[in-house]
Scaffold this motif. Sequence first.
Motif, short mmCIF file in Angstrom:
data_model
loop_
_atom_site.label_atom_id
_atom_site.label_comp_id
_atom_site.label_asym_id
_atom_site.label_seq_id
_atom_site.Cartn_x
_atom_site.Cartn_y
_atom_site.Cartn_z
N UNK A 254 -108.43 -41.48 18.09
CA UNK A 254 -107.40 -40.53 17.68
C UNK A 254 -106.05 -41.22 17.62
N UNK A 255 -105.76 -42.08 18.59
CA UNK A 255 -104.45 -42.76 18.61
C UNK A 255 -104.36 -43.88 17.58
N UNK A 256 -105.39 -44.71 17.52
CA UNK A 256 -105.43 -45.84 16.58
C UNK A 256 -106.89 -46.03 16.16
N UNK A 257 -107.28 -45.43 15.05
CA UNK A 257 -108.71 -45.38 14.67
C UNK A 257 -109.44 -46.72 14.64
N UNK A 258 -108.86 -47.80 14.11
CA UNK A 258 -109.63 -49.06 14.12
C UNK A 258 -109.93 -49.59 15.53
N UNK A 259 -109.09 -49.25 16.49
CA UNK A 259 -109.34 -49.71 17.86
C UNK A 259 -110.56 -49.02 18.45
N UNK B 104 -104.44 -43.72 4.65
CA UNK B 104 -104.00 -42.44 5.21
C UNK B 104 -104.50 -42.34 6.63
N UNK B 105 -103.64 -41.91 7.52
CA UNK B 105 -103.98 -41.88 8.93
C UNK B 105 -105.10 -40.88 9.24
N UNK B 106 -105.06 -39.72 8.62
CA UNK B 106 -106.05 -38.67 8.88
C UNK B 106 -107.46 -39.09 8.43
#
Length: 72
Positions: free
Chosen positions: A15-20, A43-45
């Motif tokens: 949720x905070x940083x998807x690739x992580x 896009x972040x979403x």
Amino acid sequence: MSSPCATLCEVLFAILLPPLGICLRYGCCTVEFLICLVLTILGYIPGIIYALYAILCVDTDRFRGDQYQQLA
């Protein structure tokens, strides 16, 4: 199968940083990570949606194991 605590941490990072979150589950040099990285840049979403899908819905035990011996 990962523990519930590990899954919770992966979801929070997704949720905070998807690739992580994807990196913790699959590793940094995988197709899932690259897809999530591209979606997060676009896009972040969409990055969050894909990361949550990949962490919660895809069975990682199916992909682990002796894949190369099965092909031989």
